[in-house]
Scaffold this active site. Structure first.
Site, short mmCIF file in Angstrom:
data_model
loop_
_atom_site.label_atom_id
_atom_site.label_comp_id
_atom_site.label_asym_id
_atom_site.label_seq_id
_atom_site.Cartn_x
_atom_site.Cartn_y
_atom_site.Cartn_z
N TYR A 193 0.75 -1.20 -0.02
CA TYR A 193 0.11 0.07 -0.02
C TYR A 193 0.96 1.29 0.04
O TYR A 193 0.41 2.25 -0.67
CB TYR A 193 -0.86 -0.01 1.15
CG TYR A 193 -2.02 -1.01 1.00
CD1 TYR A 193 -3.13 -0.35 0.07
CD2 TYR A 193 -2.34 -1.88 1.76
CE1 TYR A 193 -4.46 -1.26 -0.14
CE2 TYR A 193 -3.68 -2.68 1.56
CZ TYR A 193 -4.65 -2.43 0.70
OH TYR A 193 -5.61 -3.15 0.73
N ASP A 202 1.99 -34.42 14.32
CA ASP A 202 1.18 -35.49 13.98
C ASP A 202 1.95 -36.63 13.16
O ASP A 202 2.81 -36.15 12.53
CB ASP A 202 0.03 -35.17 13.03
CG ASP A 202 -0.89 -34.33 13.89
OD1 ASP A 202 -1.02 -34.33 15.14
OD2 ASP A 202 -1.96 -33.62 13.34
N GLU A 233 3.77 -29.18 17.23
CA GLU A 233 2.88 -28.41 16.05
C GLU A 233 1.67 -28.00 16.45
O GLU A 233 1.42 -26.85 15.78
CB GLU A 233 2.51 -29.73 15.07
CG GLU A 233 1.68 -29.23 13.81
CD GLU A 233 1.08 -30.68 13.20
OE1 GLU A 233 1.56 -31.84 13.17
OE2 GLU A 233 0.25 -30.53 12.30
#
Lengths: 359, 359
Positions: A95, A241, A189
């Site tokens: 911007y 996981d 995680e």
């Protein structure tokens, strides 16, 4: 890298272009190629890095002119940021730089999708991280443990932040470690696992630093892990996981990623080890009834990962093949099926004691 | 609510069922209906709430039996959590409760999609938040400012946490405010805006509490805003993008949501005001060239919101109609097009001074 050195590199880019113009040459900048063809994996360093291919971006070239202009705009913007010691998000940068080019219907930038790659170009060209250019990406990640840092004049003790923890900022370049009183760094995680281990005071009982990544680690979090290790030489264990996504999270923390191949030296922690979950854990810890069927997408991802040199170790090849063969995955929280504190009182201590890590 | 009262309510649910069995009745539990048909908006309170419809869940009913069993399992699990003063994520709860039912091929739960709604049922039945039942949802959110809290024995000064800030935990039930030395609470949607205002020391210069929600506020963050307001009576200003999603984030903080209609009293902050961005800001602050074209999805969402009673105020009706008519939206970071510190040095101080808020 000292601020002076960063300012000099930014200035040199500009003065080089001015020199080319004065000589009557077609001004250009040289940019290392960031395509997969120029990404290498170093077996010895265990990290991804960029090769030596370069391309030139010219001002007088219809295909290059717009990007050349954008490159100089971003360079000038970063020079201002560093000089004034102010930081900007990469969206604020967009911007700030977007404007109409006088007497035309053209804007300098039309969308952030134009400015983001230029920022990476600049990182690669100058061999300076965007964080060192005072540009911030999004933040994610939380820390707890026996660590004291100094940040913007505040002394922050990560062991005294209650159930919340310290929110890891997007930019950790100016953070100094005053004390690291730990035996290892445990990176997890999931927020839920962070909360579990934090409530169970795992970091206090086992003298460790606890970092939650909330999925794929943000740049600030990867850099923080790298910096803690660099300063303390503590072992880093990553706990995710048992699925392709979790294994990938680990590999990015350890070896870097294709997108960030130019900055592995600054982000990767090559000595990191994988503590779990593994396919073997499912049997060893009685989680057989708590697995989830792997999706086609999971299997496809695991097959791709089999081919990555950074998953070339025989242990990882075996692990991925087993996952593909059994078509299952398992979550960290599956350990709660034993009992809630099983992860902090049995699983992690046992894995660490037996040194049951994947490389 | 005191722990004793929570334990009593959990115990009573069980003893009521035992009583029904002893009388030879078909055991059941009564659950308030959570469908849209039973959600009301109170104009005076400015919050959503549940009506009086109830349904009964019976044990001896093939359509109810499984859920009845699951309801009692979750109740018993929560009773254990509260008694042992240990917390669990809702996913850990699922894994803790999943097991084979003896002599059958049935499991108690097959997926988290079964246990999550039961947890909400329990919240509604007992009029106790899941956080008070020691169940945690995911966390997201960061805090800074002149506030000191006590959490798990730690005294945490939010004004001394550097560029990071305090990571807001998923469960804030046990957090006590020791000192709130501020004139207002500013809640911002984006991490980048939090970073901007934190770097510019906005909270120090303007004596405020700064909360970043990172998009839709997590339960812990909504509850924290509610609790700060409850204790301090400070005005709460919410700052989001000028788009349907941003306005919705505001409405959930102020009035609650359909999903959480049963708990608005605990999560909503009805006196909260919207500070921006608004359609009028786009003209007033010269952002016309920095807007984004609204997608069909944005327009559809805005049209739906026009019909919500909690967007019934004439100012909001005008705002939403203007957005639909102009088909534009604008991001917080668009203010950086003026200059980086414009948001902290001009936009926010000016809006607060002129009291330019939407209700």
């Amino acid at each position: 890298m000292a601020r002076k050195e960063i300012q000099d590199k930014l200035l040199r880019l500009g003065t080089d272009v001015v020199g080319q113009i004065k000589k009557g040459d077609n001004p250009y900048v040289s940019i290392p190629v960031r395509a997969l063809s120029n990404v290498k994996f170093s077996e010895s360093k265990k990290t991804l890095s960029l090769g030596t291919q370069e391309s030139k971006r010219y001002f007088v070239n219809v295909a290059h002119a717009r990007k050349f202009m954008q490159t100089l705009l971003v360079t000038s913007f970063c020079k201002d940021l560093v000089e004034h010691d102010i930081h900007a998000s990469i969206r604020e940068a967009y911007y700030s730089l977007k404007r109409n080019i006088a007497d035309t219907h053209e804007n300098t930038f039309e969308e952030q999708g134009e400015s983001d790659p230029i920022i990476v170009d600049l990182e690669v060209m100058l061999d300076i991280l965007r964080e060192q250019l005072h540009l911030n990406a999004d933040r994610s990640g939380v820390a707890a443990g026996k660590v004291t840092v100094e940040d913007r004049g505040d002394i922050i003790d990560w062991s005294k932040l209650g159930s919340g923890g310290w929110s890891i900022p997007s930019n950790v370049e100016d953070i100094r470690f005053r004390k690291i009183d730990a035996k290892f760094v445990l990176v997890v995680e999931k927020n839920a696992t962070f909360d579990r281990l934090n409530e169970d005071k795992f970091w206090a009982k086992h003298d460790c630093v606890l970092i939650g990544t909330h999925g794929q680690a943000a740049r600030g979090t990867k850099r923080l892990i790298h910096n803690i290790h660099l300063q303390s030489k503590l072992p880093v264990y990553v706990f995710t996981d048992a699925d392709a996504y979790g294994y990938y999270i680990y590999s990015v923390i350890k070896s870097g990623s294709i997108n960030l191949a130019h900055a592995s030296e600054e982000f990767a922690t090559p000595s990191a080890k994988f503590i779990g979950l593994t396919m073997a854990d499912i049997e060893n810890f009685g989680l057989q009834k708590y697995t989830i069927r792997a999706t086609d997408q999971d299997i496809k991802r695991a097959r791709e990962m089999l081919k990555y040199p950074w998953f070339g170790a025989k242990e990882w090849q075996a692990e991925l093949k087993l996952m593909i063969e059994r078509k299952i995955k398992a979550e960290q929280e599956a350990l709660a099926s034993r009992h809630l504190k099983f992860v902090s009182e049995e699983y992690l201590p046992q894995k660490i004691k037996k040194k049951e890590f994947l490389p």
